[in-house]
Design a protein around this motif. Structure first.
Motif, short mmCIF file in Angstrom:
data_model
loop_
_atom_site.label_atom_id
_atom_site.label_comp_id
_atom_site.label_asym_id
_atom_site.label_seq_id
_atom_site.Cartn_x
_atom_site.Cartn_y
_atom_site.Cartn_z
N ALA A 178 19.25 -14.01 -3.75
CA ALA A 178 18.31 -14.50 -2.74
C ALA A 178 17.85 -13.36 -1.83
N TRP A 179 18.78 -12.49 -1.46
CA TRP A 179 18.43 -11.35 -0.60
C TRP A 179 17.49 -10.39 -1.33
N LEU A 180 17.78 -10.11 -2.60
CA LEU A 180 16.90 -9.24 -3.37
C LEU A 180 15.51 -9.85 -3.54
N GLY A 181 15.46 -11.17 -3.75
CA GLY A 181 14.16 -11.84 -3.85
C GLY A 181 13.38 -11.75 -2.55
N HIS A 182 14.09 -11.90 -1.41
CA HIS A 182 13.41 -11.80 -0.11
C HIS A 182 12.87 -10.38 0.10
N ILE A 183 13.67 -9.37 -0.25
CA ILE A 183 13.22 -7.99 -0.10
C ILE A 183 12.00 -7.73 -1.00
N GLY A 184 12.05 -8.25 -2.24
CA GLY A 184 10.92 -8.05 -3.14
C GLY A 184 9.65 -8.69 -2.64
N ARG A 185 9.75 -9.92 -2.13
CA ARG A 185 8.55 -10.59 -1.59
C ARG A 185 8.02 -9.86 -0.37
N ARG A 186 8.93 -9.34 0.45
CA ARG A 186 8.49 -8.62 1.65
C ARG A 186 7.75 -7.34 1.26
N ARG A 187 8.24 -6.64 0.24
CA ARG A 187 7.56 -5.43 -0.21
C ARG A 187 6.19 -5.76 -0.78
N GLU A 188 6.09 -6.85 -1.53
CA GLU A 188 4.79 -7.24 -2.07
C GLU A 188 3.82 -7.59 -0.95
N THR A 189 4.30 -8.27 0.08
CA THR A 189 3.44 -8.62 1.21
C THR A 189 2.94 -7.37 1.92
N MET A 190 3.87 -6.41 2.13
CA MET A 190 3.49 -5.18 2.81
C MET A 190 2.50 -4.38 1.96
N ALA A 191 2.72 -4.37 0.64
CA ALA A 191 1.80 -3.65 -0.25
C ALA A 191 0.41 -4.30 -0.24
N SER A 192 0.37 -5.64 -0.24
CA SER A 192 -0.91 -6.34 -0.20
C SER A 192 -1.63 -6.08 1.11
N ALA A 193 -0.87 -6.08 2.21
CA ALA A 193 -1.49 -5.81 3.51
C ALA A 193 -2.03 -4.38 3.56
N ALA A 194 -1.27 -3.44 2.99
CA ALA A 194 -1.75 -2.05 2.98
C ALA A 194 -3.01 -1.92 2.14
N ASP A 195 -3.06 -2.60 0.98
CA ASP A 195 -4.26 -2.55 0.15
C ASP A 195 -5.45 -3.16 0.88
N ALA A 196 -5.22 -4.28 1.58
CA ALA A 196 -6.30 -4.91 2.32
C ALA A 196 -6.81 -4.00 3.42
N GLY A 197 -5.89 -3.28 4.09
CA GLY A 197 -6.31 -2.36 5.14
C GLY A 197 -7.13 -1.21 4.59
N GLN A 198 -6.76 -0.72 3.41
CA GLN A 198 -7.53 0.35 2.81
C GLN A 198 -8.94 -0.11 2.45
N HIS A 199 -9.04 -1.34 1.92
CA HIS A 199 -10.37 -1.86 1.58
C HIS A 199 -11.23 -2.03 2.82
N GLU A 200 -10.62 -2.48 3.94
CA GLU A 200 -11.39 -2.65 5.17
C GLU A 200 -11.89 -1.30 5.70
N ASN A 201 -11.03 -0.27 5.55
CA ASN A 201 -11.45 1.05 6.02
C ASN A 201 -12.59 1.62 5.19
N MET A 202 -12.66 1.18 3.93
CA MET A 202 -13.73 1.68 3.05
C MET A 202 -15.07 1.01 3.32
N LEU A 203 -15.05 -0.16 3.97
CA LEU A 203 -16.30 -0.86 4.25
C LEU A 203 -17.08 -0.14 5.35
N PRO A 204 -18.40 -0.09 5.24
CA PRO A 204 -19.19 0.57 6.29
C PRO A 204 -19.16 -0.25 7.58
N ARG A 205 -18.99 0.42 8.70
CA ARG A 205 -18.96 -0.26 9.96
C ARG A 205 -20.39 -0.48 10.50
N ALA A 206 -20.55 -1.66 11.14
CA ALA A 206 -21.88 -1.96 11.71
C ALA A 206 -22.14 -1.09 12.93
N LEU A 207 -23.37 -0.66 13.09
CA LEU A 207 -23.73 0.18 14.21
C LEU A 207 -23.90 -0.66 15.47
#
Length: 207
Positions: A178-207
């Motif tokens: 159960a602990w290993l599963g929790h750690i794995g899900r937490r890493r996946e969540t952090m990786a998804s959040a990091a990917d989402a942040g990278q995509h947002e940074n790549m979008l052009p900002r409105a002037l």
């Protein structure tokens, strides 16, 4: 495309609508696509016989409640705190709760190291350790061997050791997995959040 359930018109539902919100009113449950999906789910449930549905409902209670109590009652284990200090009890507990996990991990490592087996990348050593701990849960065959090897007081000590070792192994293995599963899900969540942040940074900002 998803086919309509039996007894309904031959209408198809796009797979993308089944996975997410259908187009149109996102917060309404009265869209045609959702009605078809609910009908398909109802048809699937009613496709099972009443006896099969009853079996699915009762299975957890029987497997995790009735059967263990039945086995424990038939084993005739006399539980006492004084018996925990018996050498036979301690030997059985150590053999099951420590010997089995260590043996499984050691032979798995040797098999992988020698090239006789290949460990999948998704199967970590921690998961193997948790499975090894669960292997320490022994009852039927362990009691059978104990009855062949011991008699009277020694047999009672062995039975107590088997019971204690099974509880320790089950609790330890389930907790580790159960602990290993929790750690794995937490890493996946952090990786998804990091990917989402990278995509947002790549979008052009409105002037």
């Amino acid at each position: 495309m998803l086919a309509a359930p039996i007894g309904m018109p031959a209408t198809t539902v796009p797979a993308e609508n089944a996975a997410g919100y259908p187009p149109g009113n996102h917060w309404s449950g009265d869209t045609e696509d959702r009605k078809l999906l609910r009908s398909a789910g109802k048809a699937t449930r009613e496709g099972l016989a009443p006896v099969e549905r009853l079996e699915l409902v009762l299975h957890p209670w029987v497997a995790f409640g009735v059967m263990p109590l039945f086995a424990l009652a038939n084993a005739g284990v006399h539980v006492s705190l004084a018996g925990l200090a018996d050498p036979i009890t301690l030997a059985v507990v150590i053999g099951f709760s420590l010997g089995k996990p260590l043996g499984i991990l050691a032979f798995a490592w040797l098999a992988v190291r020698s090239g006789a087996a290949v460990r999948p990348k998704a199967l970590g050593w921690g998961v193997l350790a948790g499975g090894g701990m669960l292997a320490g849960v022994g009852f039927t065959m362990a009691l059978f061997i104990a009855e062949l090897a011991f008699e009277d007081a020694l047999l009672e000590a062995a039975k107590l050791g088997i019971l204690v070792a099974s509880v320790i192994s089950a609790a330890g293995g389930l907790s580790l997995l159960a602990w290993l599963g929790h750690i794995g899900r937490r890493r996946e969540t952090m990786a998804s959040a990091a990917d989402a942040g990278q995509h947002e940074n790549m979008l052009p900002r409105a002037l």
